[in-house]
Design an enzyme around this catalytic site. Structure first.
Site, short mmCIF file in Angstrom:
data_model
loop_
_atom_site.label_atom_id
_atom_site.label_comp_id
_atom_site.label_asym_id
_atom_site.label_seq_id
_atom_site.Cartn_x
_atom_site.Cartn_y
_atom_site.Cartn_z
N GLY A 1 0.72 -1.08 0.03
CA GLY A 1 -0.01 0.10 0.05
C GLY A 1 0.75 1.22 0.06
O GLY A 1 1.86 1.17 0.39
N CYS A 2 0.28 2.21 -0.20
CA CYS A 2 1.00 3.86 -0.18
C CYS A 2 1.36 4.03 0.93
O CYS A 2 2.80 4.54 1.03
CB CYS A 2 0.06 4.67 -0.88
SG CYS A 2 -1.48 4.90 -0.38
#
Lengths: 351, 351, 351, 351
Positions: B149-150
């Site tokens: 994920g970011c």
């Protein structure tokens, strides 16, 4: 492989030149010129360049510079290059000038609008106005390019086909232009502070902006006559991008009718269909600066208003790319015989 | 040259995959998958792609897709890939999943935080967590990458060296994260409207965001123990960028003193000095999202607070590049034996 | 009806004082002080005031000023008021100081953090820290108010009830604060330019911001002990607004359990239910700066994390109103016996 | 004291009506109408209203509503009010309609531009176009106000004096308008998402926007003839504000000269010097939306271009205040005989 020097590398346009040129496969940057940051690491001024550019900034010793490089980009204040350039320097290196010093052929117009005495008027005739889509062949052979202004590139490309083909009355042309704030430069001034620009829009230099005569001169060549227009720039709360909305009266044809939307579309396609960096949008679409951001594209379109017999033309580009550094590199590519889009195949960054 | 398919090509992360891959010298995109825009031209959805991408969008026929391409990127809602993936498909193509389906090794944790029944738990063990700087060697041999994920990419890379070297107490770790709005996706929801986001900042999903267990799991591996942390995301009025500010108590050393700034800097350099996409800034500098925008860089730095014996670690990246599409391409490069930064040498765009 | 003078009327906080005071029913502004704009019309500096304020700016002749007005607001650089104030002046007018000169009771702490020699340390004891919700009664009787800083107002009010009631371990307190750019003032500096702030977020003055000791001192009074915390400010691309996200370990109770969300909510309500300008949000809601913009409100809420036994407290205010000018007027109202919210009943402006 | 009902209280214009009316000294809001949020607390929809408005939203039972209130504001989709209004209702309450239903006197023009069948054309003649500065006296006696559009208020007030005094050729008028995003409403649509609007500018509805005939009709009355103009709206990345830039050819005078800047300034002053909410700026200044934000002001100025014999007129207002809710309250004040600026003395909020 060519060697490149930049004078004025720490303004926004200079920074964009660096962004483009560090990845250009035929270029090595040899000289990061900056009066304000001499001896400082370039990457300390623009931290996006950390671990990409290791060099320090030099002052603007142009005599030494031309011994080192094949081409000099000047992203400098008005009057700087005109004050130092001469025939000797032009023999040693090519010059691509992002300032306005050699854009206007009529030195009186320059001196009137810029309120500067031009120091090398004899060189003006040698300069080629570097709007690649229009002056491509002349650019290839020159050693002095007058790189067009950001507003002017957008304004001229948007209206050019209809002026050239005498579809519109050129003296009815009104250019209402909107620019992101990077166009105002990196100077530390209160009107450019975040809180002053954010959440607001304004016109500025109404009926007095210096890009006016540049548009008039170039579109005048296309029209085959002197023209006189209105140009109004506006400051928009965004970093990059220029949008122009241009209004002009359609010329009535011999049969008493006005040019149709289809006819006009054909003309735009005739001029731009094969242009790598000009995109004529589909009918019903409008140019938006977000779709060109970070790229060398100009997006164009138009609407014919049958109620008023006017055409509304619209153009969008990134003021730092096609409006400055990208076009300068496009000019460099033309001069040195590289593929015109070499190092310029940026896909617009969205969102 | 490899063939690539994207499922979910019309979300923001999908769009960024396209932006990167259309210029990747070893890739041809064969499949623009989008449920919402089937049969529409991709460039009509993202007009930055006009005259760059000519293809239409396909639906997500994965059986057919794997016959066509070497690698499939899935930028899809949680649960989609877990619902369709199987061993057969994995034999035919590599999968790089930008969703969370295979990120968490413990399927119970997944089902608890995502409130979805995992449809293919047997594949979880096969997946490699695609944080290139940490799992480089495992990634090279896999055919299923769980792309991080970011928030997690930024949070983990920022703290990893100090957790791994036992410089900090891992359970005191607090991650205060700030993200641009593209992280919220392209869904048409009132809270994501311009006027709702602009001129405001807020925390959201406090103590309940799904990236929490992902950070805990990965940093737990580094710590050699289960850890439990606080993670608080915030929505910031900007398009791109994540900044994390992380707080942790320094571990007292055997001699009763605390690790110094110099010792900690050495550790960061040990882990990241040779990393192409991680930049440890100079002392006194802070990561800022503007300096990484549009690029695959993570910028890191830290401050030791001698008053509180805590270290404040900071990291910045572009959520759509290193936080999503860029890292996915970096993973692809590793899998297919390309140079790790092939097609990823973007200079950050500023301003 | 009282007469008011403002020294430093052309900074952002000064401008906000004018915005509030021109409509205050019991006030007449007699003195617009501004060193930078002496003899210029105030409305030429802030054009929102055109046809509202007709006066010119005066220099800061404080001797003359106290003869003219009942109360002086100083929105001046650190050290200014401490350099000119004395007992004589305090007899002639009330002073509400928006700088930090009299906020810290320990002059050594002031001199260490501000790196300025304090010129009137003998007056520090006379000053009342003007956080109205906490020191209301002392404020009423004073003639010297040290108006709290923007970050500190938000940070203190957010944590105060839980520190006072010993619900949290005060030395575990971590304040992660985010501020709009008006907090950086109106100085013409490159880092505050639109293009430098827009589309980015960063921390600054990490572990070294001057509001740290102010928070520590005030929360220390609440805790009944010296405390030492972490405070990290961040710059957010928006004009106005501060959000604080505060983390602290919950104190284990005698019975071995931790305070519940319900218990904590009761405490917040106990302190703030009757406060005109403090709004404790409903469970599950988060403070957002957009909902307080232009108003004197502070919005508060919290989340108990049962996994980590921490409480995450959040507060939002408008840095120029409750964080500066609004609170200053609230203090003025208390001193002069006006209704506490007189002239301050602004409804937040949205969007 | 009058009782007020709002239908459509949860759009942005409705929200602004509430912001203004809750502090209006002669008003009590009795009815918060909202189809989308029936039975929800109004302050749950707009959290700026927390602890200010305690009421819930009602559906739009207009029969019941007129029994309860003295005046109904309708901030509703086009066609709503025309579909329900009748003579009976008009006897029971005054109506101030923020939609376009009764703005155009020619029902055919309405039906052509709005593509809606008008359900109560017989009431059109009864309606007064609520541009207070022009129709003040008629407004005082009416029970049905057609509150002007945001673009139209700005466009008309900017050009009105020069059209009325026959200084310009009305059919050469070109209005290039720029609006903040709140003008697009609160609908959940992809084009209005933060990431779609931010960092971009575009024109929309070129030569086809519905405010065109409204401007033409009103300025036509001033000109004493039918006129036909160009109007181009643009979307600007900011919350509030409209700026219009208007171009028109100056009429040559009998003596062969053109009107001077001084003559034109006199005319503007003649019309607006005594207007409470119109500010004609000083020579050389340009209207900027930031200076009117949150207030009911319109700022105007102009430049005469002696090269092209055109005048460039500029106007700025807050689209939600003078362009919608503020003007509606101004109309209400006129109707009920309150002071025209009662409850409207907002100082513009800057920054």
């Amino acid at each position: 492989m060519i060697n490149v020097g930049i004078i004025g590398a720490t303004g926004y346009a200079g920074g964009e030149l660096v962004r483009i040129l560090v990845n250009h496969p035929e270029v090595e940057i040899k000289w990061y010129g900056s009066r304000s940051y001499v001896d400082q690491k370039y990457a300390d001024v623009y931290r996006n360049m950390f671990e990409i550019v290791e060099d320090k900034c030099f002052d603007d010793n142009i005599e030494k510079l031309v011994e080192t490089v094949d081409v000099v980009f000047t992203a400098t204040p008005q009057g700087y290059l005109a004050g130092v350039l001469n025939e000797e320097l032009l023999k040693k290196a090519k010059f691509i000038d992002l300032s306005a010093d050699y854009r206007l052929k009529d030195v009186n117009v320059y001196e009137e609008w810029y309120q500067i005495k031009h120091k090398s008027p004899e060189l003006i005739e040698k300069a080629v106005y570097g709007l690649c889509e229009i002056n491509r062949e002349e650019i290839k052979g020159t050693n002095l390019v007058a790189n067009p202004g950001c507003y002017t590139t957008c304004s001229i490309l948007t209206a050019y086909p209809l002026v050239k083909e005498k579809i519109i009355e050129p003296n009815t042309l009104i250019v209402d232009a909107k620019s992101g704030t990077s166009g105002a430069g990196r100077g530390a001034k209160i009107p450019n502070l975040y809180c002053e620009v954010n959440e607001s829009i304004k016109a500025y230099k109404v009926a007095s902006h210096r890009h006016t005569p540049e548009i008039e001169e170039q579109l005048g060549y296309a029209a085959g006559e002197k023209i006189c227009i209105n140009f109004t720039p506006h400051l928009v709360p965004m970093n990059r991008g220029i949008l122009v909305t241009e209004y002009a009266n359609l010329k009535k044809k011999a049969d008493g009718t006005y040019p149709s939307s289809e006819e006009i579309r054909k003309i735009y396609n005739k001029y731009y269909k094969n242009e790598r960096f000009v995109r004529v949008l589909k009918e019903g679409e409008v140019p938006e600066t977000r779709w060109v951001e970070g790229s060398n594209y100009v997006d164009l379109n138009f609407v014919v208003d049958e109620r008023t017999h006017r055409v509304i033309m619209m153009g969008a580009l990134d003021n730092l790319v096609k409006g400055a550094a990208g076009q300068a590199v496009q000019n460099m590519n033309l001069i040195f015989g590289f593929k015109e889009d070499l190092g310029l195949n940026f896909v617009p960054v969205f969102p």
